[in-house]
Design an enzyme around this catalytic site. Structure first.
Site, PDB file in Angstrom:
ATOM      1  CD1 TRP A  73      -3.433   0.688   0.458  1.00 39.80           C
ATOM      2  CD2 TRP A  73      -2.391   2.658   1.988  1.00 39.80           C
ATOM      3  NE1 TRP A  73      -4.301   2.067   1.214  1.00 39.80           N
ATOM      4  CE2 TRP A  73      -3.086   2.833   1.906  1.00 39.80           C
ATOM      5  CE3 TRP A  73      -0.895   2.884   2.959  1.00 39.80           C
ATOM      6  CZ2 TRP A  73      -3.423   4.351   2.039  1.00 39.80           C
ATOM      7  CZ3 TRP A  73      -1.093   4.039   3.174  1.00 39.80           C
ATOM      8  CH2 TRP A  73      -1.805   5.183   3.070  1.00 39.80           C
ATOM      9  N   GLY A 100       5.609  -0.004   7.686  1.00 38.71           N
ATOM     10  CA  GLY A 100       5.479   1.231   8.116  1.00 38.71           C
ATOM     11  C   GLY A 100       6.248   2.312   7.040  1.00 38.71           C
TER      12      GLY A 100
END
Length: 631
Positions: A73, A100
């Site tokens: 993503w 992250g």
């Protein structure tokens, strides 16, 4: 956001990694890639833009029994092969996948550039890769030591997995803020962001905590340690659930499967918690709620109190959540204030720790709600509350998740895995848990035995009434979808307990159909949104025959006077709205405070059918991911 897989063992890694990535695709689907070690001297790296199926054709034939995979993503850099993970250093001696955000990647990147490093991608992850390369080169460290040293310089959140060309018998993983789980098999090991990636292979897991690292050796097994090097001996736990729960089971999409599962998921949520006296009992005991998660002692040994007593004595309860969980929290506010007479505030978790919220450890209790138990903003809110010394309670679905481990107490939803990005059964289960909690807190204090009895009986009937709602209305909702699938805007209006449901209905519509939709308290329509209403604007009203039904009916008439198209949800047997609305969806009657678990069902179905008719990818809507693990 993003899904990571890793494998070390006797199997061909490509098949294991690709299967795991397919199950993690709900976490991100902008691009995907694998890096597989197939003997000393070579890492095979394959990346593709788009979904895992695009990668599979290119990577399925790669040989090697150690590797890592990633489904992305996008945060830093657009979705393309250059930015796709895994990433490798200049000498291609290892590969790394990362979930992250490295917050200090800009100064780190500038420092590395001054040392002569060049960068092929726009990602923060490549900066971490080059940092590990530099540390290893300068200090002549092993890969494990270099990873540990590099991570000490990083500010931000990460879950990483690393494989090595020079040592194909090692796999390294570490986490800070982004979930990672170790799967333990027979002389084989798995690393993943979510256990669903390896559930078909093993149920034995070790949950890594923040600031922990695991190094896996083919011959000696795994060792968990802190990032500073202190060895740990974490407990191996056994996963619940079955492989069938994370498959579509004959449905076209996970979302419709999960909508249809709600009678079962709420039955599971109540099992052992909602207790009705059997007809064979001579006496007639009062129906009861049992919630072990809050009927528990808290505090240090020798100075313990019952959590339930703390809840009843609270001066204020603050509930934090994001998205659908925030809407459930709003329903919880109505429930707790109405039943328990305790003031409640609902906070966006993303805003909670950045405001100067006055927290009083002796008077306040903070509840956090998250389906995954890993939502980054909700975790940050939880930790902010704990730092202030406030008692914390978690409501989440995933057993063993970070929130479930870090809160002082809490309740699981037991709704089963939810794979579709747009949450459905988790919302109704969250409302169910909040209703049970409110009932239990109020029992014997602000709620009489007769009132409790009615509520408990009402809760027990909800699964059957959801099944009836679906059976009665699925076809008419498909018809409504055909009529309004080309709408550009929609309004969702409700009052009282069903104002949060209006918000949830609007969220579902924009999440998966990409129709701009807004939810409002029905009376607020006159304070601005009414200007938007014309004969092209569908307006969905939640109009149960409850204490404010007449007010909502007046709001419907105001929309009709402006030629708006009205879709109403009301009770079976109420024919008053038939003449004023284009469509009326009728649902079984229940108690007013329990109605959100029924009224949301037609809204879930409406958004689903419209999205399908518009050709949208229902389970993987654009720009979204299921588990939001970055701020």
């Amino acid at each position: 956001m993003c899904g990571i897989t890793g494998y070390l063992g006797p199997k061909q890694a490509a098949e294991v990694l690709l299967s795991g990535l397919a199950r993690l695709e709900y976490r991100g689907y902008d691009s995907a890639g694998v890096a597989i070690v197939n003997g000393k001297g070579k890492i095979s790296l394959k990346k593709r833009v788009g979904k895992v199926k695009e990668l599979k054709q290119a990577a399925v034939a790669i040989e090697g029994d150690c590797g890592i995979g990633h489904t992305r993503w996008a945060t830093h850099g657009e979705p393309n092969e250059r930015n796709a993970h895994p990433h490798v250093p200049s000498n291609e001696t290892f590969a790394l996948a990362h979930n992250g955000i490295i917050e200090n990647f800009t100064p780190l990147k500038e420092s590395l550039k001054r040392k002569g490093y060049t960068f092929y991608s726009d990602t923060d992850t490549e900066v971490l890769v080059k940092l590990i390369e530099d540390v290893q080169k300068v200090a002549s460290l092993s890969l494990e030591q270099a990873v540990r040293q590099a991570l000490s310089q990083v500010v931000g959140a990460y879950g990483i997995c690393v494989c090595s060309r020079e040592d194909p018998d090692i796999l390294i993983a570490a986490r800070l803020g982004s979930p990672l789980i170790l799967g333990v098999g027979q002389k084989e090991w798995y690393v993943a962001s979510d256990a669903s990636a390896f559930l078909e292979h093993t149920r034995q897991v070790v949950h890594l905590n923040d600031g922990e690292m695991v190094t896996i050796h083919r011959e000696t097994g795994y060792q968990v340690s802190t990032l500073k090097g202190a060895e740990l001996n974490p407990e191996v736990q056994e996963l619940e659930g079955t492989l069938e729960q994370i498959e579509k089971g004959g449905y076209k999409h996970f979302m419709i499967k999960e909508i249809m599962e709600q009678p079962t998921s709420l039955g599971n949520c109540m099992r052992g918690r909602v207790n009705l006296p059997s007809s064979s009992q001579a006496a007639s005991p009062v129906p009861d709620i049992r919630l072990g998660g809050i009927e528990t002692p808290i505090g240090p040994p020798g100075n313990q109190t019952m959590l339930l007593d703390r809840l009843r004595a609270a001066r204020r309860i603050i509930i934090c959540g994001c998205g659908t969980s925030w809407h459930a929290a709003l329903v919880g506010e109505y429930l707790i204030e109405s039943m328990c007479k305790i003031p409640v505030e609902v906070e966006y978790a993303s805003e909670f720790r950045y405001r100067s919220v006055v927290l009083r450890p002796d008077e306040d209790i903070v509840m956090v709600i998250s389906q995954s138990g890993e939502t980054a903003d909700t975790l940050a809110a939880l930790r902010h509350a704990k730092e202030a010394g406030v008692l914390t309670i978690g409501i989440c679905n995933t057993v063993g998740s970070t929130i479930s481990r870090e809160t002082d107490a809490g309740c699981y939803l037991h709704a089963g895995p939810e794979i579709g990005v747009a949450s459905t059964k988790a919302f109704t289960a969250q409302v169910m848990v909040l209703a049970m909690m409110a009932s239990k807190i109020a029992q014997g204090t602000t709620l009489s035995d007769s009132e409790l009895s009615e509520i408990v009986r009402g809760l027990a009937q909800i699964p059957e009434k959801i099944a009836e709602t679906i059976s009665l209305n699925d076809e008419i909702i498909k018809e409504i979808g055909k009529v309004y699938r080309y709408a550009h805007h929609m309004l969702f209006l409700g009052r009282g307990y069903n104002y949060p449901v209006a918000l949830e209905g609007a969220l579902k519509m924009k999440e998966i159909s990409y129709i701009h939709a807004e939810g409002y308290p029905a009376a607020e329509m006159k304070h601005g949104p009414i200007a938007l209403i014309d004969n092209l604007m569908p307006v969905v009203f939640i109009a149960n025959k409850d204490s404010i039904y007449e007010k909502v009916k007046s709001n419907i008439m105001e929309v009709r006077a402006r030629k708006g198209c009205v879709i109403a949800i009301t009770d079976i047997g109420n024919d008053e709205l038939d003449a004023f609305c284009e469509y009326v969806i009728k649902i079984p009657t229940t108690r007013e405070e329990l109605s959100p678990m029924l009224t949301v069902i037609p809204l879930q179905l409406l958004s689903y059918h419209i999205a399908v008719m518009r050709g949208c990818d229902v389970d993987m809507p654009r720009n979204l991911a299921k588990s939001v693990t970055t701020e």
